[in-house]
Design a protein around this motif. Structure first.
Motif, PDB file in Angstrom:
ATOM      1  N   ILE A 276       0.799  -1.351   0.015  1.00  0.00           N
ATOM      2  CA  ILE A 276      -0.033  -0.032   0.016  1.00  0.00           C
ATOM      3  C   ILE A 276       1.038   1.171  -0.068  1.00  0.00           C
ATOM      4  O   ILE A 276       1.782   1.624   1.060  1.00  0.00           O
ATOM      5  N   SER A 277       0.545   2.090  -0.859  1.00  0.00           N
ATOM      6  CA  SER A 277       1.423   3.310  -1.068  1.00  0.00           C
ATOM      7  C   SER A 277       0.749   4.488  -0.229  1.00  0.00           C
ATOM      8  O   SER A 277      -0.418   4.411  -0.042  1.00  0.00           O
ATOM      9  N   GLY A 278       1.399   5.329   0.166  1.00  0.00           N
ATOM     10  CA  GLY A 278       0.675   6.340   0.792  1.00  0.00           C
ATOM     11  C   GLY A 278       1.224   7.668  -0.023  1.00  0.00           C
ATOM     12  O   GLY A 278       2.013   7.803  -0.951  1.00  0.00           O
ATOM     13  N   CYS A 279       0.594   8.765   0.420  1.00  0.00           N
ATOM     14  CA  CYS A 279       0.435  10.062  -0.241  1.00  0.00           C
ATOM     15  C   CYS A 279       1.494  11.014   0.640  1.00  0.00           C
ATOM     16  O   CYS A 279       2.016  12.137  -0.198  1.00  0.00           O
ATOM     17  N   PHE A 280       1.696  10.855   1.683  1.00  0.00           N
ATOM     18  CA  PHE A 280       2.706  11.471   2.661  1.00  0.00           C
ATOM     19  C   PHE A 280       3.391  10.786   4.008  1.00  0.00           C
ATOM     20  O   PHE A 280       2.845   9.770   3.934  1.00  0.00           O
ATOM     21  N   LEU A 281       4.457  11.288   4.388  1.00  0.00           N
ATOM     22  CA  LEU A 281       4.970  10.671   5.577  1.00  0.00           C
ATOM     23  C   LEU A 281       5.037  12.021   6.457  1.00  0.00           C
ATOM     24  O   LEU A 281       5.885  13.146   6.153  1.00  0.00           O
ATOM     25  N   LEU A 282       4.305  11.882   7.768  1.00  0.00           N
ATOM     26  CA  LEU A 282       4.322  12.991   8.685  1.00  0.00           C
ATOM     27  C   LEU A 282       5.171  12.550  10.012  1.00  0.00           C
ATOM     28  O   LEU A 282       4.695  11.397  10.243  1.00  0.00           O
ATOM     29  N   VAL A 283       6.279  13.335  10.238  1.00  0.00           N
ATOM     30  CA  VAL A 283       7.164  12.925  11.368  1.00  0.00           C
ATOM     31  C   VAL A 283       7.055  13.827  12.498  1.00  0.00           C
ATOM     32  O   VAL A 283       6.987  15.211  12.315  1.00  0.00           O
ATOM     33  N   LEU A 284       6.696  13.421  13.637  1.00  0.00           N
ATOM     34  CA  LEU A 284       6.610  14.029  14.854  1.00  0.00           C
ATOM     35  C   LEU A 284       7.716  13.810  15.767  1.00  0.00           C
ATOM     36  O   LEU A 284       7.820  12.586  16.345  1.00  0.00           O
ATOM     37  N   PRO A 285       8.641  14.846  15.676  1.00  0.00           N
ATOM     38  CA  PRO A 285       9.822  14.412  16.546  1.00  0.00           C
ATOM     39  C   PRO A 285      10.056  14.797  18.084  1.00  0.00           C
ATOM     40  O   PRO A 285       9.018  15.370  18.393  1.00  0.00           O
ATOM     41  N   GLY A 286      10.792  13.995  18.803  1.00  0.00           N
ATOM     42  CA  GLY A 286      10.693  14.338  20.230  1.00  0.00           C
ATOM     43  C   GLY A 286       9.715  13.797  20.998  1.00  0.00           C
ATOM     44  O   GLY A 286       9.355  14.637  22.226  1.00  0.00           O
ATOM     45  N   MET A 287       8.890  12.790  20.514  1.00  0.00           N
ATOM     46  CA  MET A 287       7.793  12.269  21.346  1.00  0.00           C
ATOM     47  C   MET A 287       8.247  11.504  22.483  1.00  0.00           C
ATOM     48  O   MET A 287       9.261  10.429  22.151  1.00  0.00           O
ATOM     49  N   GLU A 288       7.615  11.498  23.556  1.00  0.00           N
ATOM     50  CA  GLU A 288       7.941  10.269  24.781  1.00  0.00           C
ATOM     51  C   GLU A 288       7.707   8.903  24.276  1.00  0.00           C
ATOM     52  O   GLU A 288       8.223   7.928  24.533  1.00  0.00           O
ATOM     53  N   GLN A 289       6.374   8.846  23.633  1.00  0.00           N
ATOM     54  CA  GLN A 289       6.103   7.380  23.030  1.00  0.00           C
ATOM     55  C   GLN A 289       6.331   7.250  21.644  1.00  0.00           C
ATOM     56  O   GLN A 289       5.520   8.029  20.885  1.00  0.00           O
ATOM     57  N   GLU A 290       6.898   6.229  21.048  1.00  0.00           N
ATOM     58  CA  GLU A 290       6.909   6.223  19.653  1.00  0.00           C
ATOM     59  C   GLU A 290       5.795   5.323  19.035  1.00  0.00           C
ATOM     60  O   GLU A 290       5.521   4.389  19.761  1.00  0.00           O
ATOM     61  N   GLU A 291       5.572   5.910  17.935  1.00  0.00           N
ATOM     62  CA  GLU A 291       4.392   5.031  17.309  1.00  0.00           C
ATOM     63  C   GLU A 291       4.494   5.264  15.919  1.00  0.00           C
ATOM     64  O   GLU A 291       5.040   6.211  15.064  1.00  0.00           O
ATOM     65  N   ALA A 292       3.924   4.368  14.974  1.00  0.00           N
ATOM     66  CA  ALA A 292       3.619   4.470  13.492  1.00  0.00           C
ATOM     67  C   ALA A 292       2.364   3.967  13.142  1.00  0.00           C
ATOM     68  O   ALA A 292       1.711   2.988  13.553  1.00  0.00           O
ATOM     69  N   ARG A 293       1.669   4.800  12.379  1.00  0.00           N
ATOM     70  CA  ARG A 293       0.215   4.512  12.152  1.00  0.00           C
ATOM     71  C   ARG A 293       0.006   5.366  10.866  1.00  0.00           C
ATOM     72  O   ARG A 293       0.636   6.019  10.394  1.00  0.00           O
ATOM     73  N   LEU A 294      -1.301   4.694  10.378  1.00  0.00           N
ATOM     74  CA  LEU A 294      -1.798   5.433   9.145  1.00  0.00           C
ATOM     75  C   LEU A 294      -2.796   6.531   9.501  1.00  0.00           C
ATOM     76  O   LEU A 294      -3.391   6.659  10.568  1.00  0.00           O
TER      77      LEU A 294
END
Length: 337
Positions: A276-294
């Motif tokens: 599955i291709s996405g249209c963007f990747l949004l990065v939220l840096p410096g977070m206490e809890q790491e997560e990857a999601r759609l």
């Protein structure tokens, strides 16, 4: 009879019937346009269209072009041919100057437009019965002034897949219809996260989910663009988005519209949704809890300060990277799309 009228009668004769292919010589000994009438199946029903395919742009370094228009525009055929001939000739001139367009690019028109209020977004061309459409040819997709803003603020892939979802055609319609309803651009800009964050348009990059892996694949040589992006961020914890292209070998792509409550993907015929291709990747840096999601029609990586720094280094130095985040393996690879 005018010169154009005489030339048109000589080249085309009687009005064209469906399936007949005619040849129009835009520039003697050089640029040619092939035209035909045919039908397309759109959401289970046939629509009549006219298609125009160039021959001769590739010799000047510009990908060949295809324009398919639904046969309900009310525009006289000879008037449209004149406009297209002038436009394609101009593309040939620009190509000789080293100025070319590719998938994801936009031509913004001023006073001299193909149609009032319309601009052109370049998308992958589809095969046309009876016409030789070269591989990697560009399709000219008409978009409105408001949709142009959507492309500029959220990326061309969002525009393409939103139309693809609306018309059940993967990854986007291969034809233009000047009477189609405009996308709900105001709501899309209001409800989306993308217009609220710094972003960089990287059409040569792809973000793809396959099994437990989410892979950001980037064409080599793009790292200076990332350096420029990070230099513009006011602080290291500032979110940023990469507006990517649609992966050519994916068998599905995320699509989004306002009010949508969960991920939705569109697929080509026979697609199984395994890549599955996405249209963007949004990065939220410096977070206490790491997560990857759609999210919407893309992906969000919430990363710790250490993981964020590793990602910045990989992007700015052209290095590979692998991170294990919440059961997903997040990878950065450098390879041509």
């Amino acid at each position: 009879m005018s010169l154009w009228g005489s030339l048109r009668k000589h080249l085309f004769g009687a009005p064209r019937s469906s399936g007949r292919v005619d040849r129009f010589e835009v520039e003697p000994g050089g640029l040619v346009v092939l035209t035909t009438r045919h039908t397309l199946q759109v959401q289970g029903a046939p629509i009549a269209v006219r298609s125009y395919v160039t021959q001769g742009l590739a010799a000047h370094g510009q990908l060949e072009m295809v324009f398919t228009l639904r046969d309900n525009s009310g525009v006289a055929e000879d008037a449209l041919l004149r406009k297209l001939a002038s436009l394609f000739s101009r593309f040939r001139q620009l190509a000789e100057e080293g100025r070319t367009v590719d998938v994801g690019d936009v031509t913004i028109f001023g006073e001299h437009r193909l149609f009032p209020g319309m601009h052109v977004l370049y998308t992958p061309a589809s095969p046309i019965p009876g016409l030789p459409v070269p591989s990697r040819a560009l399709s000219l997709l008409l978009i409105t002034d408001s949709e142009l803003e959507l492309v500029q603020r959220c990326g061309p892939a969002r525009m393409m897949t939103a139309l693809g979802k609306a018309y059940s055609h993967y990854p986007c319609p291969s034809w233009s219809d000047i009477h189609r309803p405009e996308l709900p651009v105001a709501a899309m800009l209001e409800q989306s996260l993308l217009p609220r964050v710094s972003h960089s348009r990287v059409w040569s990059a792809r973000v793809v989910k396959q099994d437990a892996d989410i892979v950001l694949r980037i064409a080599p040589g793009q790292h200076p663009q990332f350096r420029q992006l990070f230099e513009q961020l006011p602080e290291e914890t500032q979110p940023f988005a990469l507006l990517t292209g649609i992966d050519e070998v994916a068998d599905g792509c995320l699509a989004w519209e306002p009010g949508q409550t969960g991920p939705v993907a569109i697929s080509p015929p026979g697609g199984r949704g395994e890549r599955i291709s996405g249209c963007f990747l949004l990065v939220l840096p410096g977070m206490e809890q790491e997560e990857a999601r759609l999210h919407e029609d893309g992906f969000i990586w919430s990363l710790s300060a250490a993981s964020s720094k590793a990602l910045w280094t990989a992007l700015c130095e052209g290095q590979g990277l692998a991170l294990l985040v919440g059961g997903h393996r997040l990878r950065v690879e450098w390879a041509a799309p």
